[in-house]
Design a protein around this motif. Structure first.
Motif, PDB file in Angstrom:
ATOM      1  N   UNK A  81      -0.402  11.223  10.077  1.00  0.00           N
ATOM      2  CA  UNK A  81       0.441  10.196   9.452  1.00  0.00           C
ATOM      3  C   UNK A  81       1.831  10.127  10.096  1.00  0.00           C
ATOM      4  N   UNK A  82       2.301   8.941  10.416  1.00  0.00           N
ATOM      5  CA  UNK A  82       3.666   8.813  10.950  1.00  0.00           C
ATOM      6  C   UNK A  82       4.699   9.433   9.995  1.00  0.00           C
ATOM      7  N   UNK A  83       4.403   9.386   8.729  1.00  0.00           N
ATOM      8  CA  UNK A  83       5.334   9.921   7.717  1.00  0.00           C
ATOM      9  C   UNK A  83       5.585  11.417   7.953  1.00  0.00           C
ATOM     10  N   UNK A  84       4.618  12.071   8.586  1.00  0.00           N
ATOM     11  CA  UNK A  84       4.793  13.517   8.848  1.00  0.00           C
ATOM     12  C   UNK A  84       5.230  13.727  10.289  1.00  0.00           C
ATOM     13  N   UNK A  85       5.752  12.667  10.902  1.00  0.00           N
ATOM     14  CA  UNK A  85       6.302  12.805  12.256  1.00  0.00           C
ATOM     15  C   UNK A  85       5.278  12.602  13.337  1.00  0.00           C
ATOM     16  N   UNK A  86       4.024  12.337  12.941  1.00  0.00           N
ATOM     17  CA  UNK A  86       3.008  12.039  13.957  1.00  0.00           C
ATOM     18  C   UNK A  86       2.390  13.278  14.567  1.00  0.00           C
ATOM     19  N   UNK A  87       2.774  14.484  14.081  1.00  0.00           N
ATOM     20  CA  UNK A  87       2.153  15.690  14.658  1.00  0.00           C
ATOM     21  C   UNK A  87       1.247  16.401  13.660  1.00  0.00           C
ATOM     22  N   UNK A  88       1.689  16.484  12.388  1.00  0.00           N
ATOM     23  CA  UNK A  88       0.887  17.195  11.382  1.00  0.00           C
ATOM     24  C   UNK A  88      -0.362  16.382  11.049  1.00  0.00           C
ATOM     25  N   UNK A  89      -1.492  17.098  10.938  1.00  0.00           N
ATOM     26  CA  UNK A  89      -2.752  16.371  10.686  1.00  0.00           C
ATOM     27  C   UNK A  89      -3.218  16.627   9.257  1.00  0.00           C
ATOM     28  N   UNK A  90      -3.662  15.536   8.600  1.00  0.00           N
ATOM     29  CA  UNK A  90      -4.239  15.653   7.248  1.00  0.00           C
ATOM     30  C   UNK A  90      -5.599  14.962   7.273  1.00  0.00           C
ATOM     31  N   UNK A  91      -6.391  15.186   6.229  1.00  0.00           N
ATOM     32  CA  UNK A  91      -7.697  14.537   6.143  1.00  0.00           C
ATOM     33  C   UNK A  91      -7.538  13.024   6.031  1.00  0.00           C
ATOM     34  N   UNK A  92      -8.449  12.292   6.647  1.00  0.00           N
ATOM     35  CA  UNK A  92      -8.349  10.825   6.645  1.00  0.00           C
ATOM     36  C   UNK A  92      -8.315  10.294   5.207  1.00  0.00           C
ATOM     37  N   UNK A  93      -9.004  10.971   4.276  1.00  0.00           N
ATOM     38  CA  UNK A  93      -9.011  10.485   2.888  1.00  0.00           C
ATOM     39  C   UNK A  93      -7.759  10.921   2.130  1.00  0.00           C
ATOM     40  N   UNK A  94      -6.903  11.700   2.788  1.00  0.00           N
ATOM     41  CA  UNK A  94      -5.613  12.065   2.167  1.00  0.00           C
ATOM     42  C   UNK A  94      -4.515  11.196   2.769  1.00  0.00           C
ATOM     43  N   UNK A  95      -4.923  10.109   3.433  1.00  0.00           N
ATOM     44  CA  UNK A  95      -3.948   9.261   4.138  1.00  0.00           C
ATOM     45  C   UNK A  95      -4.224   7.793   3.857  1.00  0.00           C
ATOM     46  N   UNK A  96      -3.241   6.967   4.250  1.00  0.00           N
ATOM     47  CA  UNK A  96      -3.473   5.513   4.232  1.00  0.00           C
ATOM     48  C   UNK A  96      -3.621   5.022   5.678  1.00  0.00           C
ATOM     49  N   UNK A  97      -4.172   5.871   6.495  1.00  0.00           N
ATOM     50  CA  UNK A  97      -4.345   5.557   7.911  1.00  0.00           C
ATOM     51  C   UNK A  97      -5.180   4.292   8.120  1.00  0.00           C
ATOM     52  N   UNK A  98      -4.904   3.611   9.246  1.00  0.00           N
ATOM     53  CA  UNK A  98      -5.692   2.411   9.578  1.00  0.00           C
ATOM     54  C   UNK A  98      -6.979   2.794  10.310  1.00  0.00           C
ATOM     55  N   UNK A  99      -7.087   4.094  10.680  1.00  0.00           N
ATOM     56  CA  UNK A  99      -8.285   4.558  11.393  1.00  0.00           C
ATOM     57  C   UNK A  99      -9.135   5.333  10.399  1.00  0.00           C
ATOM     58  N   UNK A 100     -10.092   4.602   9.767  1.00  0.00           N
ATOM     59  CA  UNK A 100     -10.839   5.272   8.687  1.00  0.00           C
ATOM     60  C   UNK A 100     -12.271   4.746   8.637  1.00  0.00           C
ATOM     61  N   UNK A 101     -13.196   5.479   8.029  1.00  0.00           N
ATOM     62  CA  UNK A 101     -14.567   4.965   7.922  1.00  0.00           C
ATOM     63  C   UNK A 101     -14.553   3.591   7.216  1.00  0.00           C
ATOM     64  N   UNK A 102     -15.317   2.653   7.718  1.00  0.00           N
ATOM     65  CA  UNK A 102     -15.386   1.296   7.156  1.00  0.00           C
ATOM     66  C   UNK A 102     -14.096   0.508   7.321  1.00  0.00           C
ATOM     67  N   UNK A 103     -13.004   1.159   7.818  1.00  0.00           N
ATOM     68  CA  UNK A 103     -11.757   0.442   8.152  1.00  0.00           C
ATOM     69  C   UNK A 103     -11.258  -0.428   6.977  1.00  0.00           C
ATOM     70  N   UNK A 104     -11.404   0.095   5.752  1.00  0.00           N
ATOM     71  CA  UNK A 104     -10.981  -0.706   4.583  1.00  0.00           C
ATOM     72  C   UNK A 104      -9.511  -0.467   4.262  1.00  0.00           C
ATOM     73  N   UNK A 105      -8.794  -1.555   4.030  1.00  0.00           N
ATOM     74  CA  UNK A 105      -7.398  -1.480   3.603  1.00  0.00           C
ATOM     75  C   UNK A 105      -7.281  -2.020   2.187  1.00  0.00           C
ATOM     76  N   UNK A 106      -6.207  -1.601   1.520  1.00  0.00           N
ATOM     77  CA  UNK A 106      -5.961  -2.036   0.128  1.00  0.00           C
ATOM     78  C   UNK A 106      -4.465  -2.288  -0.017  1.00  0.00           C
ATOM     79  N   UNK A 107      -4.088  -3.522  -0.322  1.00  0.00           N
ATOM     80  CA  UNK A 107      -2.663  -3.828  -0.451  1.00  0.00           C
ATOM     81  C   UNK A 107      -2.380  -4.559  -1.746  1.00  0.00           C
ATOM     82  N   UNK A 108      -1.309  -4.152  -2.407  1.00  0.00           N
ATOM     83  CA  UNK A 108      -0.849  -4.825  -3.632  1.00  0.00           C
ATOM     84  C   UNK A 108       0.228  -5.814  -3.202  1.00  0.00           C
TER      85      UNK A 108
END
Ligand code: SAM
Length: 237
Positions: A81-108
């Protein structure tokens, strides 16, 4: 024993986004960070039947489910996540990353207007979507059921820090000549305040960056402020 794998599902976009963002670069990370951003969601046949939006104007905000169509189809279990400076890695499901299974986004997003004079066109405020984004579903936002200010938000506990944004006299002169000058200035300020530069680029730089917003190319530079944080200056529009 593991559950039987569900069959893949196919989904059909119900509409396409036309937004203030022709490119991904510069789009804030979440909708509420650029309330001045505008988009039109154009519904496509057969969903562009005005009956589909009867009663929708009674709601001020909508959930959009969409596809990150400009992201690659491959995904990885860990993301940075850029929020963590772009170096620390977290699980894709713990992020709002654009690179994810099914590439689904959710915006309010804010619902500003519904035009059913020719098909269905929704005017939206505060979006984080690039033009051309396919939308899969639209739902009214129910604050009594969904607003959870008490929720814990892990490594993204609040709005990201912002930078001061200045505009050169030349840039101001361009805005002064435009009927949407004030709104465009507000959008430029909100987008640049998020510091769109790549996470590893912080501090002053001689380099001039360009971000396209609406129909203009905003050229900006990061300036050092003697006793304060870096400031972004719009040098040219
Ligand atoms: N609010 C959504 C969510 O949480 O699922 C999107 C969050 S994501 C971090 C926002 C970023 O997605 C934007 O800054 C932009 O760079 C990127 N983006 C927007 N539209 C996209 C698209 N159609 N394909 C790929 N990336 C997109």
């Amino acid at each position: 024993d593991r559950p039987a794998l569900p069959a893949p599902v196919s989904l059909t976009p119900v509409g396409i986004i036309e937004s203030d963002f022709p490119d991904k670069f510069g789009i804030p990370r979440q909708p509420g960070l650029a309330t001045a951003a505008r988009a039109t969601l154009v519904l496509v046949p057969p969903y562009d039947d005005p009956l589909t939006v009867r009663g929708l104007s009674a709601f001020s905000h909508l959930w959009l489910t969409f596809v990150f169509h400009q992201s690659p189809e491959r995904w990885t279990p860990l993301v940075r996540p850029p929020r963590l400076g772009g170096n620390t890695r977290v699980g894709v499901f713990a992020s709002r990353s654009t690179h994810r299974p099914n590439r689904l986004g959710l915006s309010l997003v804010e619902l500003i207007d519904i035009d059913t004079s020719r098909g269905v066109r929704l005017t939206l405020g505060g979006v984080d979507l690039v033009s051309g984004t396919p939308v899969l579903d639209i739902k009214p936002y129910l604050p009594w059921a969904e607003s959870r200010p008490e929720a814990r938000a892990g490594f993204a506990p609040g709005t990201p820090p912002t930078l001061a944004v200045g505009l050169s006299p030349e840039a101001e002169a361009v805005l002064a000549r435009r009927p949407d000058g004030d709104k465009l200035r507000e959008l430029i300020r909100q987008v640049l305040a998020q510091d769109p530069r790549p996470a590893y680029r912080r501090g002053a730089e001689a380099r001039i960056y360009g971000v396209r917003l609406r129909d203009v190319d905003v050229r900006f530079q990061a300036l050092e402020v003697p006793d304060g944080p870096t400031r972004l200056e719009v040098v040219e529009i």
